[in-house]
Write an enzyme that holds these catalytic residues in place. Structure first.
Site, PDB file in Angstrom:
ATOM      1  N   TYR A 151       0.839  -1.204   0.000  1.00  0.00           N
ATOM      2  CA  TYR A 151       0.000   0.000   0.000  1.00  0.00           C
ATOM      3  C   TYR A 151       0.867   1.244   0.000  1.00  0.00           C
ATOM      4  O   TYR A 151       1.943   1.265   0.613  1.00  0.00           O
ATOM      5  CB  TYR A 151      -0.883   0.050   1.246  1.00  0.00           C
ATOM      6  N   ARG A 211      -3.162 -11.631   3.909  1.00  0.00           N
ATOM      7  CA  ARG A 211      -4.449 -11.257   3.338  1.00  0.00           C
ATOM      8  C   ARG A 211      -4.542 -11.800   1.915  1.00  0.00           C
ATOM      9  O   ARG A 211      -3.611 -11.664   1.125  1.00  0.00           O
ATOM     10  CB  ARG A 211      -4.624  -9.721   3.253  1.00  0.00           C
ATOM     11  N   HIS A 237      -7.294  -8.499  -2.518  1.00  0.00           N
ATOM     12  CA  HIS A 237      -8.617  -7.896  -2.311  1.00  0.00           C
ATOM     13  C   HIS A 237      -8.624  -6.440  -2.718  1.00  0.00           C
ATOM     14  O   HIS A 237      -7.580  -5.781  -2.756  1.00  0.00           O
ATOM     15  CB  HIS A 237      -9.052  -8.027  -0.844  1.00  0.00           C
ATOM     16  N   HIS A 254     -10.747  -2.970  -1.491  1.00  0.00           N
ATOM     17  CA  HIS A 254     -11.684  -2.393  -0.524  1.00  0.00           C
ATOM     18  C   HIS A 254     -12.704  -1.522  -1.265  1.00  0.00           C
ATOM     19  O   HIS A 254     -12.318  -0.751  -2.148  1.00  0.00           O
ATOM     20  CB  HIS A 254     -10.938  -1.507   0.477  1.00  0.00           C
TER      21      HIS A 254
HETATM   22 FE   LIG Z   1      -6.284  -4.287   2.548  1.00  0.00          FE
END
Ligand SMILES: [Fe+3]
Lengths: 256, 196
Positions: free
Chosen positions: A122, A171, A174, A176
């Site tokens: 991120y 994770r 994905h 969001h």
């Molecule tokens: Fe995430």
């Protein structure tokens, strides 16, 4: 009880735009407390939430119009890099339909999306994963649904990433989604997963949802009919928001 | 009967700012302003107020990474989108908690009373919706004003809540027009949350 004239006026409107929302079915949602998801332990209210029938405060919602959107807001491949340079990673189209619980389209819904880059990193001050940033990828976009409730955006396939929870939790890939429907009662934040990802069923965040079918509805299938040949694969993610109770008027229409 | 189940909620996670307040997250140049940064223009009707507070977890620790949304009626009790609503007031605010102080703060106008569908009125209130890492489904609460005794005493939602817990929803006036309310996700002062 005093007769409420505003209620009578509402009955004549399309019931999608008037009347109380159906109560939220807690079984469709994760529990507030799911101890395997460590952060939920101290952030989950212990008391049962208090319920009352929705009022204008919940039945109304923020009004957004298309002029909010810039031309690249729905193109995460190109909305961040300098001089329109493309993000790194497998190109995908994510599209679907936003509907209410009766299957009616929710037009003008604002969807805000965010995700990790193709390496699982991120662009955020608190992100500590060693995978590199992509100078051409911000990981942020938004789109509004059309009159049929449809939306579409382009991005890269996000990577899986490790996170500090258990000793070795990852994770699944994905995206969001933050969703505004017509009423604030419909406000929803969720995550979309990708068909075939073996990490989905190992994830403690996914595992907070008890109902296996509710999890399956968060998994977008590969959609070969909507790919861009020699360009991008496609995944389809449909979203259902809360519906309003059927009015007497419509029941009569259907019943006779 | 409805045909389709609602899509399940999932946590907004620690990186919610990327998608919802990108300028705050340092992703500048994508959107001119973060959504919900301004609730009222200078021309909006009504008394100017600020609502600020902090959020605490079950260990009593300050939460720094939450995102708070506010939704409310205008000074006359009408919501944006309803006929006659104040065109200079959006009713919608969004505020990331400050990374250092944990504070959220909304500059807004004091809402008017809102109709109760079964007749009568609700006391002035602001709906808050809180998301963060560790919150699996957005937390819906309401802020009432501690200096609205008469209206609060007749509010049908507050009437459903035991007195000691109703106090968790009362923002206290500080200096003129400034209201404060801390939110507790757990513990003896746990805030009342709603499923509406
Ligand atoms: Fe995430």
């Amino acid at each position: 009880m005093i007769r409420d004239q505003s209620k009578d006026a509402q009955m004549q409107d399309d019931d999608q735009n008037a009347g109380p929302y159906l109560p939220r079915n807690a079984a469709s949602h994760p529990a507030a407390l799911h101890p395997p998801y460590r952060s939920s332990r101290l952030r989950s209210p212990q008391a049962e939430p208090i319920t009352f029938p929705s009022t204008p405060s919940e039945e109304s919602g923020p009004v957004f119009t298309g002029d909010l959107l810039g031309p690249l807001d729905n193109d995460l491949l190109h909305n961040f890099g300098p001089d329109g340079q493309s993000a790194i990673g497998p190109r995908i189209i994510v599209h679907g339909r936003v509907q209410d619980q009766f299957g009616r389209p929710v037009a003008g819904a604002l969807l805000e999306v965010w995700q990790a880059n193709a390496g699982g990193r991120y662009r955020h001050a608190k992100e500590g994963y060693i995978a590199p940033l992509d100078p051409n990828f911000g990981g942020c976009g938004r789109v509004m649904t059309d009159t049929e409730g449809r939306y579409s955006f382009r991005t890269v396939m996000p990577g899986a990433y490790p996170w500090p929870n258990g000793p070795n939790d990852w994770r699944p890939a994905h995206i969001h989604f933050s969703v505004f429907g017509a009423g604030f009662a419909q406000r929803l934040i969720t995550q979309m997963y990708f068909e075939g990802d073996p990490l989905i069923w190992r994830c403690p965040i996914v595992g907070a949802i008890d109902d296996k079918r509710a999890v399956e509805r968060l998994i977008a299938p590969l959609d070969m009919d909507n790919t861009a040949p020699m360009d991008a694969l496609a995944y389809r993610f449909d979203i259902t928001l809360r519906g309003r109770e059927q009015t007497l008027f419509e029941n009569r229409m259907e019943g006779l | 009967m409805s045909k389709h189940p609602e899509t399940a909620s999932q946590t907004a996670g620690p990186y919610v700012h990327i998608g919802c307040t990108p300028n705050f997250a340092g992703l500048t140049g994508l959107y001119e302003n973060d959504l919900g940064a301004d609730m009222a223009t200078d021309k909006a009707q009504g008394a100017r107020i600020t609502l600020s507070g902090r959020i605490f977890d079950g260990a009593g620790d300050l939460i720094h990474d939450a995102l708070v949304e506010a939704w409310q009626a205008d000074a006359a009790g009408r919501h944006a989108g309803q006929p006659g609503a104040d065109p200079h007031f959006s009713g919608f605010g969004r505020c990331p908690c400050d990374a250092e102080t944990g504070e959220f703060r909304f500059k807004t106008v004091k809402p008017g009373p809102v109709a109760w569908p079964q007749g009568g009125q609700q006391a002035p209130h602001i709906t808050l919706w809180i998301v963060a890492r560790g919150i699996n489904i957005g937390l819906h609460t309401r802020v009432y004003f501690a200096d609205e005794d008469v209206a609060n005493a007749q509010d049908p939602v507050l009437a459903e809540i035991a007195d000691n817990r109703a106090a968790t929803l009362l923002a206290r006036p500080q200096s003129a027009g400034d209201y404060r309310l801390d939110i507790h996700l757990q513990g003896p002062n746990e805030t009342v949350f709603f499923a509406v």
